[in-house]
Structures are given as C-alpha cells and as structure tokens.
Design a protein around this motif. Structure first.
Motif, mmCIF file in Angstrom:
data_model
loop_
_atom_site.group_PDB
_atom_site.id
_atom_site.type_symbol
_atom_site.label_atom_id
_atom_site.label_comp_id
_atom_site.label_asym_id
_atom_site.label_seq_id
_atom_site.Cartn_x
_atom_site.Cartn_y
_atom_site.Cartn_z
ATOM 1 N N LEU A 1 -9.823 -24.146 -22.681
ATOM 2 C CA LEU A 1 -8.670 -25.022 -22.463
ATOM 3 C C LEU A 1 -8.468 -25.300 -20.979
ATOM 4 O O LEU A 1 -8.159 -26.422 -20.571
ATOM 5 C CB LEU A 1 -7.411 -24.391 -23.053
ATOM 6 C CG LEU A 1 -7.304 -24.345 -24.574
ATOM 7 C CD1 LEU A 1 -6.084 -23.543 -24.992
ATOM 8 C CD2 LEU A 1 -7.236 -25.749 -25.154
ATOM 9 N N GLN A 2 -8.667 -24.278 -20.173
ATOM 10 C CA GLN A 2 -8.451 -24.419 -18.739
ATOM 11 C C GLN A 2 -9.608 -25.149 -18.060
ATOM 12 O O GLN A 2 -9.400 -26.015 -17.206
ATOM 13 C CB GLN A 2 -8.267 -23.037 -18.100
ATOM 14 C CG GLN A 2 -7.967 -23.083 -16.610
ATOM 15 C CD GLN A 2 -7.712 -21.700 -16.034
ATOM 16 O OE1 GLN A 2 -7.915 -20.689 -16.700
ATOM 17 N NE2 GLN A 2 -7.274 -21.652 -14.791
ATOM 18 N N GLU A 3 -10.838 -24.797 -18.445
ATOM 19 C CA GLU A 3 -12.026 -25.342 -17.773
ATOM 20 C C GLU A 3 -12.442 -26.723 -18.259
ATOM 21 O O GLU A 3 -12.813 -27.590 -17.456
ATOM 22 C CB GLU A 3 -13.229 -24.403 -17.974
ATOM 23 C CG GLU A 3 -13.257 -23.173 -17.123
ATOM 24 C CD GLU A 3 -14.600 -22.461 -17.246
ATOM 25 O OE1 GLU A 3 -15.369 -22.769 -18.185
ATOM 26 O OE2 GLU A 3 -14.878 -21.603 -16.400
ATOM 27 N N ASN A 4 -12.403 -26.924 -19.565
ATOM 28 C CA ASN A 4 -13.114 -28.063 -20.146
ATOM 29 C C ASN A 4 -12.255 -29.253 -20.537
ATOM 30 O O ASN A 4 -12.767 -30.378 -20.588
ATOM 31 C CB ASN A 4 -13.925 -27.603 -21.365
ATOM 32 C CG ASN A 4 -15.035 -26.640 -20.971
ATOM 33 O OD1 ASN A 4 -15.485 -26.646 -19.829
ATOM 34 N ND2 ASN A 4 -15.460 -25.815 -21.909
ATOM 35 N N VAL A 5 -10.989 -29.034 -20.838
ATOM 36 C CA VAL A 5 -10.143 -30.185 -21.160
ATOM 37 C C VAL A 5 -10.131 -31.192 -20.010
ATOM 38 O O VAL A 5 -10.241 -32.406 -20.241
ATOM 39 C CB VAL A 5 -8.720 -29.732 -21.541
ATOM 40 C CG1 VAL A 5 -7.788 -30.937 -21.643
ATOM 41 C CG2 VAL A 5 -8.739 -28.985 -22.881
ATOM 42 N N PRO A 6 -10.044 -30.743 -18.748
ATOM 43 C CA PRO A 6 -10.098 -31.711 -17.648
ATOM 44 C C PRO A 6 -11.437 -32.458 -17.546
ATOM 45 O O PRO A 6 -11.512 -33.493 -16.875
ATOM 46 C CB PRO A 6 -9.869 -30.845 -16.403
ATOM 47 C CG PRO A 6 -9.146 -29.636 -16.892
ATOM 48 C CD PRO A 6 -9.726 -29.385 -18.243
ATOM 49 N N LYS A 7 -12.487 -31.953 -18.185
ATOM 50 C CA LYS A 7 -13.802 -32.589 -18.121
ATOM 51 C C LYS A 7 -13.994 -33.678 -19.174
ATOM 52 O O LYS A 7 -15.004 -34.390 -19.150
ATOM 53 C CB LYS A 7 -14.907 -31.540 -18.285
ATOM 54 C CG LYS A 7 -14.924 -30.467 -17.195
ATOM 55 C CD LYS A 7 -16.006 -29.435 -17.478
ATOM 56 C CE LYS A 7 -16.007 -28.319 -16.438
ATOM 57 N NZ LYS A 7 -17.017 -27.283 -16.748
ATOM 58 N N LEU A 8 -13.056 -33.801 -20.104
ATOM 59 C CA LEU A 8 -13.233 -34.751 -21.204
ATOM 60 C C LEU A 8 -13.333 -36.184 -20.708
ATOM 61 O O LEU A 8 -14.084 -36.994 -21.257
ATOM 62 C CB LEU A 8 -12.088 -34.615 -22.210
ATOM 63 C CG LEU A 8 -12.029 -33.290 -22.970
ATOM 64 C CD1 LEU A 8 -10.795 -33.247 -23.859
ATOM 65 C CD2 LEU A 8 -13.287 -33.074 -23.802
ATOM 66 N N GLU A 9 -12.586 -36.521 -19.682
ATOM 67 C CA GLU A 9 -12.661 -37.870 -19.127
ATOM 68 C C GLU A 9 -14.083 -38.171 -18.645
ATOM 69 O O GLU A 9 -14.590 -39.281 -18.831
ATOM 70 C CB GLU A 9 -11.672 -38.026 -17.973
ATOM 71 C CG GLU A 9 -11.570 -39.448 -17.444
ATOM 72 C CD GLU A 9 -10.471 -39.605 -16.403
ATOM 73 O OE1 GLU A 9 -10.320 -40.725 -15.870
ATOM 74 O OE2 GLU A 9 -9.761 -38.614 -16.136
ATOM 75 N N GLY A 10 -14.733 -37.179 -18.057
ATOM 76 C CA GLY A 10 -16.121 -37.352 -17.636
ATOM 77 C C GLY A 10 -17.051 -37.516 -18.816
ATOM 78 O O GLY A 10 -18.019 -38.296 -18.748
#
Length: 358
Positions: A252-261
């Motif tokens: 949740l902390q690491e990968n949710v911000p990567k979804l846009e990429g």
C-alpha cells in the motif's frame, strides 16, 4: 536461449519486493482466528480508513472476498443478485455464489465502458409483493475497474446513481474493487469517495498493488461481523496471517503511488501497438493498466500463434480469443520492457522472425 522475461500475463505475477520480504520476516503475529493478530488488525484498520468504511477483514483471495460479500447480503437462499454479463463474479468465479450460497444471478448487459444502463438495472429488479414465480432481488454488483472491458473505470457519478437506485428499492450495493486503486488513480478521485455509495467493497491486494497474497473486504461493522463467520465457514480463516498482511501494508505504501506509472506504460505500449501493421488496438479503451489488442484479419497470424512466438523471446501474454490478446502492466515492468515487447511484436509479422521462432 531466452535471457529476458517480460511477464504481461497479469498484474498478479508480481514478486514480493525486498521490503515486503523483510516485513514478512519481522511481522508481529498472533492467532487471527482468535482475533489477536496485530499486523492483520493494522491492515484492516488502514483499509477501512482508506475506503471510508467502518471495518474490514482480510481474506485469501478476491474470489472469496466477492463470495463472502454476496452471501452476507443475500442471506436467504434463492435470493437474486443483479450484475453485469461480463463481470468477474459472473464469468470467472466458478459460479460460487450459486454453488455455495444458492444465490441466483440476473445479468444485465455491460456496455463497452463497463457500466450497465440504469433503466435496465431497474427493470431487472423483482417486485416481491407481486411476483410469486421469481427470486427476490437483494443486491446489485458493480466492478471497478472493469477487467473484461479492458480495465475501464466506473465514474463516481455513475456509482452514486446505482447506489441511489439500490436504496430506492431497499437493495444493497457491492463493488468488486479488485483494481479499485487503479480506478481511483485513473479518475483522480479519492478511493473513499469513489466507493461511498457501496455497502461493501472487495479489494485485491495482489494485483496492481503488488502484494503476494490476499484481498480485503470493507463495510459496516455488522456486515464484517457476518463476513468473519462466513470466512471461517468456507475455510478462509487463517492463523498467523500477519506474515501476509505485513507485505500488504508495504505494498500500500510502496506501490499505490506507482499505479500512475503503470497506466502511462500501458498507454505507451498501446500506442506502439497501434502503429504495427497487423495489430489493432482501441486507444480509447486503455484507461488503466490493461490492454486488449487484436490480430488483424488477413495477417496470416492468430493470437495463439503470436503468443507462442513471443514466448520464445521471453514475452508472456494471454490469448483471450482467436484474434484477441491481453497484456497487463505492473510496477515490475519497465519502459525498456515495453520497448522490447514492441520490437518483438513488430518482428513477429516478418517471415524471418516467424521461421526462427519455430
């Protein structure tokens, strides 16, 4: 000899990161069946907060999450659920709501964007006071994002309208939110607002979010209390489950911000595919991390043959029909992987490449 693998079969194929493995090794655990696993508790509290619901419960899979949710809402055997004809619950969960729960499915046609016409949903609702011959409608299900139509997203406005319809008729609304984080990211809408109208949501943590195992169901405290009992009944209760929940917290902390990429890379791949002679792709359908593309008629290539050729070069995709292929992006696919994939697909339509792939 293949020296490179680009796995685009699904976003479920991600591997745990080192941070996840460390968190799993060091997780504080106890017996979750007894309600004492502290790491599971932390995950459930966090997911309830993110989703804007009262409570949450960890389950082994998204299929179990949907099954438990439907059965809680449809407690009486012979109840009916309205859902899309292309929904995951209807097509890909082994008919579990019927086999295990005695719940009847009434399907409504999914539009190309994943919605169902509001008027058709309302027309499908049974009137229990006037109808002695049909099941009693108790639930409406939506899917967001909608995998079978290419990962398209259901808007908050549409979801609110379905929620209003459900309340008007005394029904419940469940959202299969296996990729709800992808939908929220693509729409630019906070997750709690996106699912505000829902009585329950099932959220997969092992797809785009990238955790190794598990889903979470969210809803009211009374709903989750019933879900916990059902989870135990169908074998979903686990003991030191904090080992898995620890990885999910990192995800949740690491990968949710990567979804846009991930979405950006999907559009990059789709745009490249659109420029390859012999490939057809609807760019308007590429909303998140899922791409469906077709092999053109008359190209002397089939989806199955193309997949076989690509596999010999380390690229894994899934043929869906005789001419259709699905590719799914995730955080462990790089832009270099996308370019390599495009290069191999381009060459696949050249005779010398096909000969070398035999």
């Amino acid at each position: 000899m293949v020296t490179r693998t680009v796995d685009l079969r699904s976003d479920t194929v991600t591997k745990p990161t080192e941070a996840m493995r460390t968190a799993m090794a060091n997780a504080e655990v106890d017996d979750d069946i007894l309600g004492n696993d502290p790491t599971a508790y932390r995950l459930e509290v966090e997911m309830a907060r993110i989703m804007g619901k009262e409570a949450a419960i960890f389950v082994p899979s998204g299929t179990m999450g949907n099954l438990v949710s439907v059965l809680v809402h449809c407690e009486v055997r012979g109840s009916e659920v309205i859902l899309g004809d292309k929904s995951h619950i209807h097509l890909y969960e082994n008919g579990g709501i019927s086999i295990i729960g005695g719940v009847h499915s009434r399907t409504v046609k999914n539009n190309p964007d994943g919605t169902m016409d509001i008027a058709l949903i309302e027309a499908a609702i049974r009137d229990p006071e006037e109808d002695l011959y049909h099941p009693t409608t108790r639930l409406i299900c939506l899917e967001n994002s909608h995998a079978t139509v290419g990962g398209r997203c259901i808007s908050v406005e549409y979801t609110d309208k379905v929620g209003e319809l459900a309340r008007k008729h005394g029904l419940k609304l469940h959202i299969d939110g296996a990729r709800i984080f992808n939908a929220g990211t693509a729409l630019g809408v906070p997750i709690d607002r996106l699912v505000q109208a829902a009585d329950s949501v099932s959220v997969c943590l092992s797809k785009g979010v990238g955790a190794p195992v598990g889903s979470v169901i969210v809803g009211s405290k009374s709903f989750i209390a019933k879900a916990k009992r059902l989870r135990k009944t169908i074998g979903g209760g686990m003991r030191q489950v904090g080992v898995l929940c620890a990885a999910a917290l990192v995800a949740l902390q690491e990968n949710v911000p990567k979804l846009e990429g991930d979405h950006r890379k999907a559009k990059l791949l789709a745009d490249g595919l659109a420029h390859i002679k012999g490939i057809e792709v609807d760019m308007d359908s590429v909303a998140t991390n899922i791409i469906y593309f077709n092999v053109s008629e008359g190209s002397n290539m089939t989806a199955g043959k193309l997949c076989q050729l690509l596999e010999k070069h380390g690229i894994l995709v899934r043929p869906m029909y005789s001419s259709s292929i699905r590719a799914v992006l995730h955080h462990q696919i790089s832009e270099s992987d996308v370019q390599y994939t495009l290069s191999c697909i381009q060459q696949a339509f050249q005779p010398q490449f096909a000969d070398n792939g035999k």
